[in-house]
Design a protein around this motif. Structure first.
Motif, PDB file in Angstrom:
ATOM      1  N   GLY A 256      10.977   5.065  10.213  1.00 58.53           N
ATOM      2  CA  GLY A 256      12.014   4.717   9.248  1.00 58.53           C
ATOM      3  C   GLY A 256      11.525   3.923   8.068  1.00 58.53           C
ATOM      4  N   LEU A 257      10.251   3.497   8.064  1.00 61.15           N
ATOM      5  CA  LEU A 257       9.726   2.708   6.946  1.00 61.15           C
ATOM      6  C   LEU A 257       9.002   3.575   5.908  1.00 61.15           C
ATOM      7  N   ARG A 258       8.648   4.807   6.290  1.00 60.84           N
ATOM      8  CA  ARG A 258       7.845   5.639   5.398  1.00 60.84           C
ATOM      9  C   ARG A 258       8.568   5.904   4.076  1.00 60.84           C
ATOM     10  N   GLY A 259       9.882   6.102   4.136  1.00 60.79           N
ATOM     11  CA  GLY A 259      10.617   6.450   2.920  1.00 60.79           C
ATOM     12  C   GLY A 259      10.802   5.295   1.945  1.00 60.79           C
ATOM     13  N   ILE A 260      10.560   4.064   2.374  1.00 59.60           N
ATOM     14  CA  ILE A 260      10.802   2.918   1.488  1.00 59.60           C
ATOM     15  C   ILE A 260       9.514   2.189   1.117  1.00 59.60           C
ATOM     16  N   THR A 261       8.374   2.646   1.655  1.00 61.02           N
ATOM     17  CA  THR A 261       7.117   1.958   1.383  1.00 61.02           C
ATOM     18  C   THR A 261       6.221   2.804   0.491  1.00 61.02           C
ATOM     19  N   ARG A 262       5.369   2.125  -0.239  1.00 60.17           N
ATOM     20  CA  ARG A 262       4.290   2.771  -0.989  1.00 60.17           C
ATOM     21  C   ARG A 262       2.980   2.479  -0.258  1.00 60.17           C
ATOM     22  N   HIS A 263       2.120   3.480  -0.222  1.00 64.03           N
ATOM     23  CA  HIS A 263       0.865   3.306   0.509  1.00 64.03           C
ATOM     24  C   HIS A 263      -0.092   2.428  -0.287  1.00 64.03           C
ATOM     25  N   HIS A 264      -0.717   1.492   0.445  1.00 64.61           N
ATOM     26  CA  HIS A 264      -1.737   0.619  -0.132  1.00 64.61           C
ATOM     27  C   HIS A 264      -2.837   0.492   0.912  1.00 64.61           C
ATOM     28  N   GLY A 265      -3.805   1.436   0.879  1.00 66.57           N
ATOM     29  CA  GLY A 265      -4.801   1.484   1.932  1.00 66.57           C
ATOM     30  C   GLY A 265      -4.137   1.864   3.243  1.00 66.57           C
ATOM     31  N   GLN A 266      -4.389   1.088   4.290  1.00 66.51           N
ATOM     32  CA  GLN A 266      -3.785   1.320   5.595  1.00 66.51           C
ATOM     33  C   GLN A 266      -2.423   0.650   5.730  1.00 66.51           C
ATOM     34  N   ALA A 267      -2.007  -0.067   4.723  1.00 70.82           N
ATOM     35  CA  ALA A 267      -0.747  -0.806   4.775  1.00 70.82           C
ATOM     36  C   ALA A 267       0.312  -0.116   3.931  1.00 70.82           C
ATOM     37  N   GLY A 268       1.541  -0.562   4.106  1.00 71.31           N
ATOM     38  CA  GLY A 268       2.643  -0.105   3.273  1.00 71.31           C
ATOM     39  C   GLY A 268       3.178  -1.265   2.450  1.00 71.31           C
ATOM     40  N   VAL A 269       3.666  -0.978   1.247  1.00 67.95           N
ATOM     41  CA  VAL A 269       4.163  -2.011   0.343  1.00 67.95           C
ATOM     42  C   VAL A 269       5.606  -1.697  -0.021  1.00 67.95           C
ATOM     43  N   ILE A 270       6.449  -2.707   0.091  1.00 66.73           N
ATOM     44  CA  ILE A 270       7.852  -2.595  -0.327  1.00 66.73           C
ATOM     45  C   ILE A 270       8.060  -3.509  -1.528  1.00 66.73           C
ATOM     46  N   PRO A 271       8.395  -2.956  -2.705  1.00 63.85           N
ATOM     47  CA  PRO A 271       8.714  -3.821  -3.848  1.00 63.85           C
ATOM     48  C   PRO A 271       9.987  -4.621  -3.578  1.00 63.85           C
ATOM     49  N   ILE A 272       9.964  -5.883  -3.954  1.00 61.71           N
ATOM     50  CA  ILE A 272      11.166  -6.721  -3.824  1.00 61.71           C
ATOM     51  C   ILE A 272      11.848  -6.726  -5.181  1.00 61.71           C
ATOM     52  N   SER A 273      12.912  -5.930  -5.283  1.00 60.08           N
ATOM     53  CA  SER A 273      13.617  -5.746  -6.545  1.00 60.08           C
ATOM     54  C   SER A 273      15.033  -6.259  -6.404  1.00 60.08           C
ATOM     55  N   VAL A 274      15.471  -7.096  -7.360  1.00 60.59           N
ATOM     56  CA  VAL A 274      16.806  -7.705  -7.287  1.00 60.59           C
ATOM     57  C   VAL A 274      17.596  -7.395  -8.551  1.00 60.59           C
ATOM     58  N   PRO A 275      18.928  -7.283  -8.473  1.00 60.97           N
ATOM     59  CA  PRO A 275      19.746  -7.102  -9.685  1.00 60.97           C
ATOM     60  C   PRO A 275      19.662  -8.345 -10.575  1.00 60.97           C
TER      61      PRO A 275
END
Length: 486
Positions: free
Chosen positions: A82-101
């Motif tokens: 369930g995390l694949r659709g919200i993360t961007r790949h960064h090497g072996q890790a995933g990155v989720i941008p923290i975006s706020v209104p």
């Protein structure tokens, strides 16, 4: 920057304690990432950030706008879905941008008033663990059973710290208890850790409860919790327990745990770490309604801060890539619901009758202890080396004898504590009218306390204890007729 980044995983287990016990995981585990950013214009959404937003908005105009204030890096997320659709790949890790209104069409978003906050949440599903992470032990007994005394004395003997005086005092105290009913509870945890994990685990049983059919008298209901760290002689403390009328259950909270280090993996190595809760003993003075219940439900909720069962780890960075001062909090929650059948548990309990008998005109000495050991060995018991109280008391010696043998699939244990009292017996003999002969001889008394334990079959245990007493009386009758002399 975020005020809080929290990752929480929850797992549920169902258990049945009966003649046919079973354990099952309830559904799939759940995971949730929650990020909170207050619009406070100060510590978290700073004045500088507000000025930067206003400068950009002046160029872009009104409307819905968002700003990226940081990133959440997720490592070891292979055991999750369930995390694949919200993360961007960064090497072996995933990155989720923290975006706020930062702006709305109606202009209702106040970035500095500290009355609004942005809460961002992502749900995911961790893989089911390969072992059940939580199990519950429940036993039902009466307080004068003294079953734990045998295990406690054997443990003391193994450590070379035996003391017959302690056991004898314990037997005297416990044998005078009034008959209540005891429920004993303990939670066991199996927590897998990955290579490179150096965190300190401190699980806590936050809540524990047992279904109770009717409002019970709390004056006759007491809860005792084992004190940690464990000592050679068990210690308990009185703990609060309450009746919840809405849920019809007895509840208590905040039970600590301890780690079994004997089989623990080396620090930083992969493996499974085993924890046990402090033992909880619920003493019930009026248990009549209990026997009307076919089954009862026992529940526990365990929290493990600083740990995710899936192995997922998160790190928080600001918009420029620098680590945040406040790093994400990790928490695993384990829930267990156990169905117990009082009739089944009580039928399988360990019986622990206690007997005490006194032999007068018996000199307390090692030879009489040899007689006791011989009587036990003739009855096919394996007998541990007898232990005498140290320092030795020549007037009131004490010995401790532990014997055991197999009884079908179970173990039959006898714990024999011997108290001796030495005395001098004076005699006068008239040989004729004018002659009197006086003499003295050593004598004394032996007080033998016997505690037996055997699951299920109380008749066989009672028969063995009575036979042991009869053998001693036959053996000691000869010495009594000699005035206690060997």
């Amino acid at each position: 920057m975020p005020e809080k980044v929290e990752l929480v995983e929850s797992y549920a287990v169902e258990q049945e304690i009966s003649r046919n016990p079973r354990t099952d995981q309830v559904g799939d585990g759940t995971g949730r990432i929650e990020i909170t950013v207050p619009y406070d214009g100060s510590r978290f959404f700073t004045r500088q950030a507000v000025a930067d937003v206003e400068r950009v908005l002046d160029r872009r105009g009104a409307g819905e706008h968002r700003a990226t204030i940081g990133h959440l890096l997720l490592a070891d997320h292979t055991n999750t879905n369930g995390l694949r659709g919200i993360t961007r790949h960064h090497g072996q890790a995933g990155v989720i941008p923290i975006s706020v209104p930062v702006a709305r069409n109606d202009g209702s978003l106040d970035l500095t008033g500290d009355r609004q906050a942005c809460v961002i949440a992502y749900d995911y599903q961790p893989d089911n663990p390969q072992v059940y992470p939580v199990q519950l032990e429940v036993s039902l007994d009466d307080p004068d059973s003294l079953t734990d005394a045998v295990a406690g004395v054997r443990s003391l003997m193994e450590r070379g710290r035996e003391n017959p005086q302690w056991l004898i005092d314990r037997l005297r105290q416990e044998a005078s208890f009034t008959s209540k009913l005891l429920f004993t509870f303990a939670v066991n945890l199996s927590l897998p850790v990955k290579e490179g994990f150096y965190g300190n685990l401190a699980p806590v049983v936050k809540e524990m409860s047992i279904e109770w059919p009717t409002l019970t008298s709390m004056q006759s209901t007491e809860l005792y919790v084992e004190q940690l760290p464990r000592a050679h002689e068990p210690r308990t403390r009185r703990a609060p327990v309450r009746y919840n009328p809405e849920k019809s259950c007895l509840e208590w909270a905040d039970v600590p745990t301890w780690e079994n280090l004997s089989d623990a993996p080396k620090r930083g190595h992969a493996g499974t770490r085993i924890f046990h809760s402090a033992v909880c003993v619920l003493a019930i003075g009026h248990p009549g309604e209990l026997f009307d219940q076919d089954q009862l439900e026992v529940s526990a909720r365990v929290e493990i801060p600083g740990y995710l069962l899936s192995g997922l780890e998160a790190r928080s960075y600001d918009a420029t890539g620098r680590p945040q001062h406040r790093q994400p909090e990790h928490m695993t929650t384990l829930n267990i619901r156990t169905t117990v059948y009082p009739g089944d548990i009580f039928a399988g309990r360990t019986f622990s009758p206690y007997q005490q008998f006194v032999f007068d005109n018996i000199k307390p000495e090692d030879a009489r202890i040899d007689d006791i050991v011989t009587a036990l060995r003739n009855a096919r018991f394996t007998v541990e080396q007898p232990r005498q109280r140290t320092p030795r008391d020549p007037i009131s010696p004490m010995w401790l004898v532990l014997a055991h043998r197999s009884q079908g699939p179970d173990d039959l244990d006898l714990l024999v504590a011997v108290e001796g009292t030495r005395s001098v017996l004076g005699r006068k003999q008239l040989t004729d009218v004018n002659t009197e002969i006086s003499s003295e001889s050593d004598s004394g008394q032996l007080k033998v306390s016997v505690l037996g334990t055997l699951p299920r079959d109380h008749r066989e245990l009672t028969r063995e204890m009575n036979a042991f007493q009869q053998k001693l009386r036959e053996r000691f009758r000869y010495f009594q007729s000699q005035g206690g002399a060997a």
